[in-house]
Design an enzyme around this catalytic site. Structure first.
Site, PDB file in Angstrom:
ATOM      1  N   GLU A 134       0.585  -1.427  -0.031  1.00 51.94           N
ATOM      2  CA  GLU A 134       0.171  -0.265   0.573  1.00 51.94           C
ATOM      3  C   GLU A 134       0.851   0.882   0.189  1.00 51.94           C
ATOM      4  O   GLU A 134       2.070   1.227   0.580  1.00 51.94           O
ATOM      5  CB  GLU A 134      -1.223  -0.263   1.195  1.00 51.94           C
ATOM      6  N   ALA A 156       7.232 -17.547  -4.521  1.00 51.00           N
ATOM      7  CA  ALA A 156       7.775 -15.848  -5.584  1.00 51.00           C
ATOM      8  C   ALA A 156       9.442 -15.721  -4.897  1.00 51.00           C
ATOM      9  O   ALA A 156      10.345 -15.603  -6.095  1.00 51.00           O
ATOM     10  CB  ALA A 156       7.083 -14.697  -5.333  1.00 51.00           C
ATOM     11  N   GLY A 168      33.554   0.459 -18.802  1.00 52.43           N
ATOM     12  CA  GLY A 168      33.874   2.269 -19.053  1.00 52.43           C
ATOM     13  C   GLY A 168      32.136   2.929 -19.833  1.00 52.43           C
ATOM     14  O   GLY A 168      30.960   2.671 -19.302  1.00 52.43           O
ATOM     15  N   GLU A 213       9.538  -7.557  -3.422  1.00 52.69           N
ATOM     16  CA  GLU A 213       9.597  -8.872  -2.046  1.00 52.69           C
ATOM     17  C   GLU A 213       9.975  -9.014  -1.322  1.00 52.69           C
ATOM     18  O   GLU A 213      10.601  -9.797  -0.680  1.00 52.69           O
ATOM     19  CB  GLU A 213       9.555 -10.024  -3.538  1.00 52.69           C
TER      20      GLU A 213
HETATM   21  C1  LIG Z   1       9.148  -1.966  -9.423  1.00 57.72           C
HETATM   22  C2  LIG Z   1       8.049  -2.738  -8.356  1.00 57.72           C
HETATM   23  C3  LIG Z   1       7.193  -4.390  -8.644  1.00 57.72           C
HETATM   24  C4  LIG Z   1       6.384  -4.203  -7.356  1.00 57.72           C
HETATM   25  N1  LIG Z   1       5.596  -5.450  -7.949  1.00 57.72           N
HETATM   26  C5  LIG Z   1       4.349  -5.600  -6.456  1.00 57.72           C
HETATM   27  C6  LIG Z   1       3.881  -5.950  -6.608  1.00 57.72           C
HETATM   28  O1  LIG Z   1       3.222  -6.855  -7.691  1.00 57.72           O
HETATM   29  N2  LIG Z   1       3.254  -7.037  -5.968  1.00 57.72           N
HETATM   30  C7  LIG Z   1       3.180  -5.760  -4.041  1.00 57.72           C
HETATM   31  O2  LIG Z   1       2.158  -5.662  -3.348  1.00 57.72           O
HETATM   32  N3  LIG Z   1       3.842  -5.069  -3.648  1.00 57.72           N
HETATM   33  C8  LIG Z   1       4.626  -4.860  -5.253  1.00 57.72           C
HETATM   34  N4  LIG Z   1       6.519  -3.939  -5.166  1.00 57.72           N
HETATM   35  C9  LIG Z   1       6.196  -3.482  -3.973  1.00 57.72           C
HETATM   36  C10 LIG Z   1       7.550  -3.589  -3.113  1.00 57.72           C
HETATM   37  O3  LIG Z   1       6.917  -5.113  -2.329  1.00 57.72           O
HETATM   38  C11 LIG Z   1       7.304  -2.714  -1.816  1.00 57.72           C
HETATM   39  O4  LIG Z   1       8.598  -1.214  -2.881  1.00 57.72           O
HETATM   40  C12 LIG Z   1       8.755  -3.769  -1.141  1.00 57.72           C
HETATM   41  O5  LIG Z   1       7.661  -4.479  -0.206  1.00 57.72           O
HETATM   42  C13 LIG Z   1       9.148  -1.992  -0.211  1.00 57.72           C
HETATM   43  O6  LIG Z   1       7.574  -1.237   0.431  1.00 57.72           O
HETATM   44  P1  LIG Z   1       7.780   0.433   0.573  1.00 57.72           P
HETATM   45  O7  LIG Z   1       8.820   1.031  -0.824  1.00 57.72           O
HETATM   46  O8  LIG Z   1       6.366   0.745   1.031  1.00 57.72           O
HETATM   47  O9  LIG Z   1       9.488   0.869   0.939  1.00 57.72           O
HETATM   48  P2  LIG Z   1       9.539   1.087   2.469  1.00 57.72           P
HETATM   49  O10 LIG Z   1       8.140  -0.631   3.509  1.00 57.72           O
HETATM   50  O11 LIG Z   1       8.911   2.601   2.769  1.00 57.72           O
HETATM   51  O12 LIG Z   1      10.290   0.935   2.995  1.00 57.72           O
HETATM   52  C14 LIG Z   1      11.763   2.085   3.089  1.00 57.72           C
HETATM   53  C15 LIG Z   1      13.231   1.792   3.566  1.00 57.72           C
HETATM   54  O13 LIG Z   1      12.354   1.335   4.510  1.00 57.72           O
HETATM   55  C16 LIG Z   1      13.134   0.058   5.056  1.00 57.72           C
HETATM   56  N5  LIG Z   1      12.831  -0.030   6.016  1.00 57.72           N
HETATM   57  C17 LIG Z   1      11.866  -0.717   6.195  1.00 57.72           C
HETATM   58  N6  LIG Z   1      11.007  -0.621   7.977  1.00 57.72           N
HETATM   59  C18 LIG Z   1      12.634  -0.958   8.410  1.00 57.72           C
HETATM   60  C19 LIG Z   1      13.085  -1.745   9.487  1.00 57.72           C
HETATM   61  N7  LIG Z   1      11.985  -2.101  10.766  1.00 57.72           N
HETATM   62  N8  LIG Z   1      14.235  -1.624   9.901  1.00 57.72           N
HETATM   63  C20 LIG Z   1      14.775  -1.191   9.409  1.00 57.72           C
HETATM   64  N9  LIG Z   1      14.769  -0.718   8.010  1.00 57.72           N
HETATM   65  C21 LIG Z   1      13.269  -0.524   7.791  1.00 57.72           C
HETATM   66  C22 LIG Z   1      12.770  -0.434   4.050  1.00 57.72           C
HETATM   67  O14 LIG Z   1      13.967  -1.230   4.035  1.00 57.72           O
HETATM   68  C23 LIG Z   1      13.032   0.602   2.835  1.00 57.72           C
HETATM   69  O15 LIG Z   1      14.951   0.924   2.801  1.00 57.72           O
HETATM   70  C24 LIG Z   1       6.897  -4.048  -6.237  1.00 57.72           C
HETATM   71  C25 LIG Z   1       8.144  -3.285  -5.798  1.00 57.72           C
HETATM   72  C26 LIG Z   1       8.544  -2.553  -7.067  1.00 57.72           C
HETATM   73  C27 LIG Z   1       9.483  -1.465  -7.241  1.00 57.72           C
END
Ligand SMILES: Cc1cc2nc3c(=O)[nH]c(=O)nc-3n(C[C@H](O)[C@H](O)[C@H](O)COP(=O)(O)OP(=O)(O)OC[C@H]3O[C@@H](n4cnc5c(N)ncnc54)[C@H](O)[C@@H]3O)c2cc1C
Length: 387
Positions: free
Chosen positions: A137, A246, A343, A367
């Site tokens: 989300e 997955a 390069g 994931e």
């Molecule tokens: C190209 C692409 C395709 C995707 N496809 C799908 C899909 O098909 N279905 C789906 O449901 N999702 C999908 N995703 C979503 C993906 O799984 C999420 O982007 C991922 O889980 C991270 O969530 P976020 O982007 O909200 O980052 P956030 O959860 O906001 O995390 C931001 C940062 O905080 C860090 N962080 C978070 N919690 C902690 C903690 N407790 N301690 C230390 N560090 C922490 C994380 O490691 C990260 O560096 C996709 C993402 C991309 C980029």
């Protein structure tokens, strides 16, 4: 006999005849159908949808499922090899197959009724019905328990409200597996394209996975029939069970991307003459190449053992986390090093390194981010949840 630089330990000799046949078939598809077009697809931010019927024809969609649902009953190692060979082409093609197979067909198979299985799975295996998986989300993917999307019972239907972000295949999909909070915990729903109040909006300006469709999904009082609720799972273990499937495949994919990069570094480096000799004559370049081969070999052995554990029913989510973390990190480092060995030539999509490096920025994040997987392993070792 010289060793194969892309398989120094002859990991292929540990495969069964059937597993090798699967690998060869997918390798041929990647060489003949993906590699000639994928640089342009990436440039144009275009998913090559025209390949879907061939991918389906080769049996790569839901390949592990039983035959009555359109699958081929392949083992976990074969599924891993499919991911490896597809991602040698591009992470976007592998992502398409991962989402369709592990995130959409698997939950319908594992959590759906027999009627639901027969309604969707054979068409999905034929590539006629495309799926997407909505868990993440907008407010944060790493903490899926804090889910805002919700479904409320209304007679024979459910009313779904909320939004999902970063959804692979979103605008391509005929059905979306959507996870939502209910009065009875998190449940999964099959939301169909065209249902009133359901919209998908493609994410543009991506610099990663450009040959893949990524979307936001919106649900504004969507009326979903009870017949579309997956009846056999409740709670976060539903979506997490799909992700384990997955992520297992994702441990294999980056091996293919890394092999493509090492191959490119070796070939380019042998022909690039500087100071009167090929750049591969330099110790500094050889150290890089040797380190790439070392890391690829370790990743191959890790994923193969993971696959054998999965086939034996002994794979645990922590095993998957360690391998996803290790293999994504291995591949992104190798793609960046290859880009450097090339390069200036390394910055264009005439060569694969920059494309793989950029794609792997997504693969190391989706994931479960690298940090999330490190924390899963840390929790296993200490018994302390540090999230
Ligand atoms: C190209 C692409 C395709 C995707 N496809 C799908 C899909 O098909 N279905 C789906 O449901 N999702 C999908 N995703 C979503 C993906 O799984 C999420 O982007 C991922 O889980 C991270 O969530 P976020 O982007 O909200 O980052 P956030 O959860 O906001 O995390 C931001 C940062 O905080 C860090 N962080 C978070 N919690 C902690 C903690 N407790 N301690 C230390 N560090 C922490 C994380 O490691 C990260 O560096 C996709 C993402 C991309 C980029």
């Amino acid at each position: 006999m010289p060793l194969n630089p892309l398989d120094l330990y002859d990991v292929r000799s540990l495969l069964s005849e059937e597993e090798r046949a699967v690998q060869d078939t997918v390798a041929r598809f990647t060489d003949e159908r993906v590699l000639p077009i994928i640089g342009d697809c990436f440039d144009q931010a275009r998913f090559p949808k025209e390949l879907v019927p061939e991918i389906a024809e080769l049996g790569l969609l839901g390949s592990s499922l039983p035959e009555q649902y359109g699958g081929h009953g392949l083992n976990a190692v074969s599924y891993g090899l499919i991911c490896q060979e597809l991602e040698r082409g591009d992470s976007g093609i592998r992502s398409f197959v991962s989402v369709q197979s592990s995130l959409c067909m698997y939950p319908i198979y594992a959590y759906g009724s027999e009627e639901q299985r027969m309604r969707w799975l054979p068409g999905m295996a034929r590539g006629e019905i495309i799926g997407c998986f909505g868990l993440t989300e907008p407010h944060g993917g790493s903490d899926p328990a804090n889910m805002k999307t919700n479904a409320k019972r209304d007679g024979d239907d459910w009313i779904l409200n909320g939004a999902k972000m970063w959804i692979t295949n979103g605008n391509l999909a005929d059905i979306a597996i959507v996870w939502a909070q209910t009065d009875d915990g998190i449940q999964g729903f099959v939301v169909e394209k065209g249902m009133k109040g359901f919209t998908a909006q493609e994410v543009h300006k991506k610099m990663s996975l450009r040959a893949s469709v990524t979307s936001a999904l919106f649900f504004d009082a969507v009326r979903v029939p009870e017949a579309n609720r997956l009846p056999n799972v409740k709670g976060l273990k539903g979506p997490l069970g799909c992700l384990t499937q997955a992520r297992y495949g994702i441990t294999w994919g980056p091996i293919g991307a890394a092999q493509a990069c090492l191959d490119e570094a070796l070939k380019y480096g042998a022909e690039r003459i500087l100071f009167g000799r090929p750049i591969t004559s330099n110790q500094a370049v050889q150290l890089k190449l040797a380190d790439m081969a070392r890391r690829i070999t370790m990743a191959q052995l890790l994923s193969l053992q993971l696959g054998r554990l999965k086939d034996a029913g002994a794979m645990q989510p922590t095993h998957v986390s360690l391998a996803k973390w290790n293999n994504c990190r291995m591949a992104i480092d190798i793609a960046r090093e290859t880009r450097d060995v090339l390069g200036g030539a390394g910055i264009t999509t005439e060569h694969c390194a920059i494309r793989h490096a950029l794609n792997l920025e997504s693969v190391i994040t989706y994931e479960g981010t690298e940090t999330v997987h490190q924390l899963v392993v840390g929790r296993e070792l200490t018994g302390i949840n540090a999230f």
